[in-house]
Write a protein that holds these residues in place. Structure first.
Motif, short mmCIF file in Angstrom:
data_model
loop_
_atom_site.label_atom_id
_atom_site.label_comp_id
_atom_site.label_asym_id
_atom_site.label_seq_id
_atom_site.Cartn_x
_atom_site.Cartn_y
_atom_site.Cartn_z
N TYR A 365 0.65 -1.20 0.30
CA TYR A 365 -0.43 -0.06 -0.29
C TYR A 365 0.95 1.14 0.23
O TYR A 365 1.90 1.34 0.56
CB TYR A 365 -0.86 0.12 1.20
CG TYR A 365 -1.71 -0.70 0.71
CD1 TYR A 365 -2.03 -2.44 2.57
CD2 TYR A 365 -3.53 -0.69 0.17
CE1 TYR A 365 -3.11 -2.97 2.23
CE2 TYR A 365 -4.20 -1.40 0.68
CZ TYR A 365 -4.00 -2.39 1.13
OH TYR A 365 -5.37 -3.69 1.11
N SER A 375 -2.83 0.47 -4.41
CA SER A 375 -1.63 -0.38 -4.40
C SER A 375 -1.47 -1.04 -5.36
O SER A 375 -1.68 -1.71 -6.31
CB SER A 375 -2.65 -1.00 -2.72
OG SER A 375 -3.54 -2.54 -3.90
N ALA A 410 -5.10 0.67 3.88
CA ALA A 410 -3.79 0.78 4.51
C ALA A 410 -3.61 0.99 5.88
O ALA A 410 -2.46 0.28 6.17
CB ALA A 410 -3.09 1.91 3.03
#
Lengths: 423, 189
Positions: A365, A375, A410
């Motif tokens: 990420y 990502s 993330a």
């Protein structure tokens, strides 16, 4: 009165780790029964220790780590960008201790593979199997001016710790209208998207708080080496007047007294400078004879991460040579995956069983602004033919663009994987 | 060596060299990689990432096949699922079904949950009492609020292709309704 042991320790600490004292060092944690020693409590090592203990509660697991707490390099860019603070990326080793893992706070100075011992500053620890996850050393040799003053002026902050906080403070203290200069080395290096996430978040911070400031990125590579399309799109949309990104710029030298950064053709003066240098496996791995001459990283057997040079030593994480493993990135998630494979293999081998056929996974990420992320994901399976990890058809790809949900995922991912490693 | 063992050995040698030995991927090891996002043993502390442990094997398998075939297009899972064959999906489904479900600790809003309770009756018909899962519908109870709300939005955006039943249920709901339902089921621990 100065004991002989203290004298030898003092001598050994200053000299290179190839010095093994004539007098036998004191044995710490006297060994009875089978033991796996893990060297390095980072993304690979903490995971290996955690999973070895889960898989074999009866095997003695010893983790050697120089720092008093786990500080995560992945997400440390979020501290540099002013979104998180150091406490947010710090986790205690208490979870591992509660599982019965012996966490020894000390620095390893040498590996004696013949005697199956690891030397620390306070004594030695014996092992049946050793898992090395030591991380990286910076290579400053080819950058002129990178003495102590140079390194203080241009911290790398490529290992989470004091340099992370220092870079953050310097950015905060910089007057508006200043110039930040960041250099990126030739790949392979730890965390391929890392420099570009850092550039994004520094630019976001400058845009928010330091109007008129610029970020010059001098990249030795020909192009952005990870998620390039997505980073470029974000930079064009959000940071067009801030980021000056230049490729094929090899860093030649710096001047720590006045902030000068020099490439072959250009000179820049940095109010805040960040030099990410070329890297190699930590010295202790080289000094143990586990890396071939002239190579930066350690070759391993991909199925078990056993060193190509020593059967009872496994090597994982950024220190490994991807040409022996397959095309996997030097990421935290991969180190975490490798830790699980090495733990399962080490446990199986200690129990005289065949090590299992492994898999690795990775989702990298990157935040490109304070609330948007991108990502890349891949699944890797060990292939019997090549004896390396391969990505099955279709099992790798990027997020469709930048988005808020990716940024939220993330944050979740960071907490999930730290719990996986350290709880 | 007995005659039967010898026969077995001949059969093994007769297989093509590049054919993977059946069941060669270690499923336990494959499952361990999932913890990186879904938490240890699939019971993650996430707000947007769901727990995957303790779900019925059928639902786990349906979800993974959905990601692989494209009826679900979440940007991470679509790639992971492409790397798995049917046997691996089945075995992972059983592996995770046996592990305990761990409810999310993300906070829920009692007022929203109260409103959601009034809407939940028809969902429970497929998803079980209190959304704890039933044959027709997977467990909702204790999954994180943001994940549930995001999943409902995904059905409406087309990121997930819902069954006729799901789409019929969702159509009359407003965004506020969906949020309230999410808080309700998340709070059912």
């Amino acid at each position: 009165m100065l004991s002989r042991r203290k004298l030898l320790q003092a001598a050994g600490a200053g000299v290179g780790a190839s010095y093994i004292p004539l007098v036998s060092a004191e044995e710490l944690l006297p060994k009875s029964g089978r033991r796996i020693v893990v060297l390095g409590g980072g993304w690979g090592g903490a995971t290996a220790a955690q999973y070895a203990k889960r898989l074999a509660p009866d095997i003695d697991i010893v983790l050697i780590e120089a720092e008093e707490a786990f500080r995560s390099c992945p997400t440390s860019n979020w501290v540099i960008g002013g979104l998180w603070n150091m406490a947010d990326i710090t986790t205690s080793y208490e979870g591992l201790r509660r599982r019965g893992i012996k966490v020894v706070r000390d620095r390893a100075t040498a590996i004696d593979a013949a005697a199956k011992e690891v030397r620390l500053t306070t004594g030695k620890v014996r092992y049946d199997r050793l898992i090395l996850s030591p991380g990286i050393d910076y290579i400053y040799d080819n950058i002129e001016g990178m003495d102590a003053a140079g390194r203080a002026r241009f911290p790398a902050a490529w290992k989470a710790g004091p340099e992370t906080a220092l870079l953050r403070q310097r950015l905060a203290a910089m007057p508006a209208g200043g110039t930040v200069v960041m250099t990126v080395p030739l790949g392979p290096f730890r965390c391929p998207p890392g420099p570009y996430e850092r550039a994004s978040l520094i630019a976001a911070y400058l845009k928010r708080q330091k109007p008129g400031s610029k970020l010059v990125v001098l990249d030795a590579n020909k192009k952005i080496i990870s998620k390039g399309k997505l980073f470029k799109a974000a930079w064009d949309d959000l940071y067009r007047d801030i980021i000056d990104y230049r490729t094929e710029q090899e860093l030649i030298g710096v001047d720590g007294s006045d902030g000068t950064i020099r490439t072959a053709f250009d000179e820049f003066v940095a109010d805040v400078g960040n030099v990410i240098p070329p890297q190699r496996a930590k010295a202790i791995v080289h000094e143990a004879g586990l890396i071939a001459d002239g190579r930066r990283w350690a070759a391993v057997k991909a199925k078990t991460f056993q060193s190509a040079a020593a059967d009872d030593i496994h090597i994982i994480g950024d220190a490994t040579d991807q040409s022996s493993i397959g095309s996997v990135p030097k990421s935290g998630f991969i180190a975490n995956s490798m830790g699980k494979v090495a733990a399962a293999a080490a446990v199986a081998l200690l129990q005289d069983q065949a090590p299992p056929t492994p898999s690795l996974a990775n989702t990298c990420y990157s935040l490109v602004s304070e609330d948007e992320g991108i990502s890349v994901t891949a699944l890797y399976k060990w292939d019997q033919e090549t004896r390396k990890f391969l990505v099955p058809a279709g099992a790798k790809g990027l997020s469709p663009g930048r988005s808020k949900i990716v940024a939220r995922n993330a944050r979740d991912w960071a907490h999930a994987i730290w719990a996986d490693m350290l709880s | 060596m007995t005659r039967f063992r010898l026969l077995g050995l001949w059969l093994l040698l007769a297989l093509p060299a590049n054919m993977a030995v059946a069941g060669s991927v270690d499923i336990a090891g494959l499952a361990r990689t999932c913890a990186g996002c879904h938490g240890p043993e699939g019971a993650g502390p996430g707000r947007t990432i769901p727990s995957i442990a303790g779900l019925r094997a059928k639902h786990f398998g349906d979800a993974m096949r959905g990601y692989r075939q494209g009826s679900r297009s979440f940007y991470v899972m679509r790639f992971i699922a492409k790397g798995l064959d049917d046997d691996e999906i089945d075995k992972l489904s059983i592996h995770f079904a046996r592990l305990p479900f761990s409810p999310s600790r993300a906070p829920t809003d009692p007022a929203f949950a109260g409103k959601g309770a009034l809407l939940a009756k028809s969902c429970n018909a497929c998803h079980g009492a209190d959304g704890r899962g039933a044959d027709k519908g997977p467990r909702l109870a204790g999954q994180p609020v943001e994940y549930l709300n995001g999943a409902l939005a995904a059905y409406l955006s087309g990121e997930r292709r819902g069954t006729g039943d799901m789409m019929a249920q969702l159509k009359p709901l407003s965004a506020a309704d969906r949020l309230h339902l999410s808080h309700f089921y998340a709070s059912r621990q």
